[in-house]
Structures are given as structure tokens and as C-alpha cells.
Design a protein around this motif. Structure first.
Motif, PDB file in Angstrom:
ATOM      1  N   UNK A  93      48.916  58.301 151.734  1.00  0.00           N
ATOM      2  CA  UNK A  93      48.602  57.661 153.007  1.00  0.00           C
ATOM      3  C   UNK A  93      47.116  57.348 153.141  1.00  0.00           C
ATOM      4  N   UNK A  94      46.273  58.260 152.674  1.00  0.00           N
ATOM      5  CA  UNK A  94      44.836  58.040 152.791  1.00  0.00           C
ATOM      6  C   UNK A  94      44.390  56.841 151.964  1.00  0.00           C
ATOM      7  N   UNK A  95      44.941  56.710 150.763  1.00  0.00           N
ATOM      8  CA  UNK A  95      44.592  55.580 149.902  1.00  0.00           C
ATOM      9  C   UNK A  95      45.020  54.268 150.546  1.00  0.00           C
ATOM     10  N   UNK A  96      46.199  54.257 151.143  1.00  0.00           N
ATOM     11  CA  UNK A  96      46.697  53.050 151.801  1.00  0.00           C
ATOM     12  C   UNK A  96      45.816  52.705 153.000  1.00  0.00           C
ATOM     13  N   UNK A  97      45.450  53.722 153.766  1.00  0.00           N
ATOM     14  CA  UNK A  97      44.559  53.485 154.910  1.00  0.00           C
ATOM     15  C   UNK A  97      43.258  52.852 154.449  1.00  0.00           C
ATOM     16  N   UNK A  98      42.646  53.424 153.413  1.00  0.00           N
ATOM     17  CA  UNK A  98      41.366  52.914 152.932  1.00  0.00           C
ATOM     18  C   UNK A  98      41.495  51.520 152.323  1.00  0.00           C
ATOM     19  N   UNK A  99      42.633  51.236 151.701  1.00  0.00           N
ATOM     20  CA  UNK A  99      42.857  49.903 151.149  1.00  0.00           C
ATOM     21  C   UNK A  99      42.955  48.868 152.266  1.00  0.00           C
ATOM     22  N   UNK A 100      43.641  49.209 153.330  1.00  0.00           N
ATOM     23  CA  UNK A 100      43.754  48.299 154.476  1.00  0.00           C
ATOM     24  C   UNK A 100      42.385  48.063 155.096  1.00  0.00           C
ATOM     25  N   UNK A 140      52.619  55.819 157.165  1.00  0.00           N
ATOM     26  CA  UNK A 140      51.627  56.784 157.663  1.00  0.00           C
ATOM     27  C   UNK A 140      50.214  56.252 157.433  1.00  0.00           C
ATOM     28  N   UNK A 141      49.964  55.704 156.257  1.00  0.00           N
ATOM     29  CA  UNK A 141      48.660  55.136 155.966  1.00  0.00           C
ATOM     30  C   UNK A 141      48.338  53.958 156.860  1.00  0.00           C
ATOM     31  N   UNK A 142      49.341  53.131 157.128  1.00  0.00           N
ATOM     32  CA  UNK A 142      49.146  51.983 158.016  1.00  0.00           C
ATOM     33  C   UNK A 142      48.769  52.443 159.419  1.00  0.00           C
ATOM     34  N   UNK A 143      49.431  53.473 159.889  1.00  0.00           N
ATOM     35  CA  UNK A 143      49.128  54.006 161.225  1.00  0.00           C
ATOM     36  C   UNK A 143      47.713  54.571 161.295  1.00  0.00           C
ATOM     37  N   UNK A 144      47.290  55.239 160.222  1.00  0.00           N
ATOM     38  CA  UNK A 144      45.934  55.778 160.195  1.00  0.00           C
ATOM     39  C   UNK A 144      44.902  54.649 160.269  1.00  0.00           C
TER      40      UNK A 144
END
Length: 338
Positions: free
Chosen positions: A302-309, A19-23
Motif C-alpha cells: 500500500x505504501x508503494x502504491x501511495x507513493x507512486x500515485x 488501501x494505497x489509493x486511500x492513503x
């Protein structure tokens, strides 16, 4: 831009990571390669709603093994050559991706990065940096756990590398401080005192010692310390935020008047929660490796993963690795001095 995500790391499982990757894909228009059990990852992707159009920007690379959070990092990556974190950094080494993000075992993430990518020239000890909220703008603290026993040379290079990273956030000549037990130059243990002298002679914008009570004031952009101290700052900060929020909740439920006051103050409280929420800062960059790597909190949503990417993307776009190399060449010191 193409980022590899260790999709087997973290406490919430692949679904949250995907989910984070998609965001991140939606926001930045990038590609993300999910590394892990291909069958498991595909099963999660197949469950996504039809409107998840960026799925076409996700790729899967199979990895048959996973490094557990409780495993000793160096031994684990030696035994598990087909682990998701090793495969992810192998993609970076072969230039198939531009950077790697993982919410798995942080020690294994650093060990895999070093095994596959190596160090930036002249770097003695790569480290992990982290951004902390302050009363002003965030401060970068390094090291937060990769190196618990350090020499002055290591702390000196942490300062150089963290300054290069801080410059990503529109900071002109980041102000650098060293964590000590007093503001005066003679305070601190031998490690701090010798490092102080090295930083004074450098081209960095060194402002002197910083005490623990000053970490969150925002009067400095970079704070250097060894990984033992840095990791304790990190854990104490996390625990303090949780304790403050729980204390506040306990007091609010004690009386109807307090509950009414909460309703009026809720927007401000929500802004405060967002300001101290680690998910807003993504992950912690591995500085000094010959590439781009981000390690996230095990509890990353998911939000943390998005921001990390997105942070990995920003590091690649701004050539942080090359800036570290240039700044180290400009601030070389001999092993005799350190």
C-alpha cells in the motif's frame, strides 16, 4: 488532480492497492479512479471501516480483462482491449484522468501507454526510469528494462528525459553520467563511446563516464544505460539488499551478545532499511510518452502504491512531459550523428 490506478495489477491483489489509493487521497486530497472488475473492487471497498472517509474520492471504472504478468505485452494488449491497463490509459487519452499508475505487467503498461497516448514529439524510444538510493541523494537511472537494444540516439534522449525528471527533486542542472567500464572517455563499447561524444556536445551537465562501483556514491544525479544493463542493476540491487539483511539477521541470532548489540543498533538499522526500501520511491516513471504513467514493482504494498500515485501527481503538476519536449528541442541531433 485525478489519477487512474490499474487495480488488478500487482501480487497482493486489489485490497492492498485500494488501501494505497486511500492513503494517497488522504495525504494529497486528490481523486483516484480504480480500474478493474467493478464487482470485485466494490466488494473490497464495502469491507473498509466506516472511518475510511476518503472513499468518496474513489471511483470505479469497469474493465472485464486483465493482462497477466507472464503474457507477452504487445500481443496481450492487442487481444485484451478491455483489460484494466488499456482502459486506464484510455481514460488518460480522453482527459478524464491526469495520469495512470500500475503494478501490473510493466511491458504491457508501456505498450498500452504508447498505444493510447503515443510519444512526446521527437522522442524515438520512450523508456522507464527509476530512482536508486545513494550515500547522498537518490540517482535516476534510465533505462531499466524497456529497451534492451539501443542506439546512441536512444541513450542520448534517455539522458535528456531523465534530467527533466530529476529536476523535480530540487536538483539544479542535474549531473549526467553514462555507465561504462572505466572513467576515461575512450572506455566502453561503441554504443557508450558514441553516446559520450553526443552528450559532450549537448547543453546537459554531462560529467563523463560512471563505473558500476560509483552508482551508489551519489556524485551524479542521472545515469544512462541501455535497458538490458539497467534492468540487471535493478535486480542485482534488490537481491543485494535482501541478502545483506538476511546475512545480518543470521549473524545476530548466533550469539546473545550480538542480540544485545542489535537492540542498541535497531534504530539505525531501521533507518537503513527505510533508506533502501523500494516502497519509499513509489514507482518508475514512463518517460517519453505523451502523458503521465508510473509502473510499480509487482510486490508493491500500500505504501508503494501511495507513493507512486503521489509521484504521478508531482509529474503532472510540474509538467514533466512539456519539459522533456523543450529539452529535446534544445538538444536535437541528426540521425547521421547517432
Amino acid at each position: 488532480m485525478h489519477i487512474a490506478l490499474d487495480a488488478m495489477g500487482g501480487d497482493y491483489g486489489p485490497e492492498e492497492l485500494i488501501t494505497g489509493a486511500l492513503q494517497a487521497v488522504k495525504q494529497a486530497g486528490i481523486k483516484v479512479t480504480l480500474v478493474g472488475d467493478a464487482e470485485l473492487l466494490q466488494s473490497h471497498i464495502d469491507k473498509l471501516p466506516d472511518e475510511s472517509s476518503p472513499v468518496s474520492s474513489l471511483e470505479i471504472v469497469h474493465a472485464s480483462e486483465v493482462v497477466g504478468m507472464d503474457e507477452y505485452p504487445v500481443d496481450a494488449i492487442r487481444r485484451k482491449k478491455d483489460s484494466s491497463i488499456m482502459v486506464a490509459f484510455d481514460l488518460a487519452r480522453s482527459k478524464k484522468v491526469d495520469g495512470v499508475v500500475s503494478a501490473g505487467n510493466s511491458g504491457a503498461t508501456m505498450a498500452a501507454a504508447l498505444r493510447k497516448l503515443g510519444r512526446v514529439k521527437n522522442v524515438v524510444r520512450p523508456g522507464i526510469a527509476s530512482m536508486f538510493p545513494t550515500l547522498k541523494r537518490p540517482v535516476v537511472i534510465m533505462d531499466i528494462g524497456a529497451n534492451v537494444d539501443c542506439r546512441p540516439l536512444h541513450l542520448f534522449q534517455f539522458a535528456v528525459m531523465a534530467s527533466a525528471f530529476a529536476s523535480l527533486y530540487d536538483v539544479d542542472r542535474p549531473r549526467v553520467g553514462i555507465l561504462s567500464i572505466g572513467e576515461e572517455s575512450g572506455k566502453g563499447n561503441s554504443l557508450v563511446r558514441v553516446t559520450y561524444e553526443l552528450l559532450q556536445k549537448s547543453s546537459l551537465n554531462f560529467i563523463g563516464n560512471v563505473e558500476g562501483r560509483d552508482v551508489y556514491k551519489g556524485d551524479v544525479d542521472v545515469i544512462v544505460c541501455d535497458g538490458f544493463v539497467g534492468n540487471n542493476i535493478l535486480k542485482v540491487s534488490e537481491g543485494l539488499v535482501e541478502a545483506v539483511m538476511q546475512m545480518l539477521k543470521n549473524e545476530i541470532i548466533k550469539s546473545p551478545l550480538a542480540k544485545m548489540g542489535y537492540l542498541l543498533a535497531r534504530p539505525a538499522i531501521n533507518r537503513f532499511k527505510k533508506r533502501v526500501d523500494y516502497t519509499e520511491y513509489g514507482g518508475a516513471p514512463l518517460l517519453g510518452i505523451n502523458g503521465t504513467g508510473i509502473v510499480c514493482h509487482g510486490k508493491s504494498n500500500a505504501q508503494a502504491i501511495k507513493n507512486a500515485i503521489l509521484e504521478a501527481v508531482k509529474m503532472v503538476e510540474n509538467n514533466v512531459k512539456d519539459k522533456i519536449l523543450k529539452d529535446l528541442e534544445k538538444n536535437q541531433i541528426s540521425s547521421v550523428d547517432s
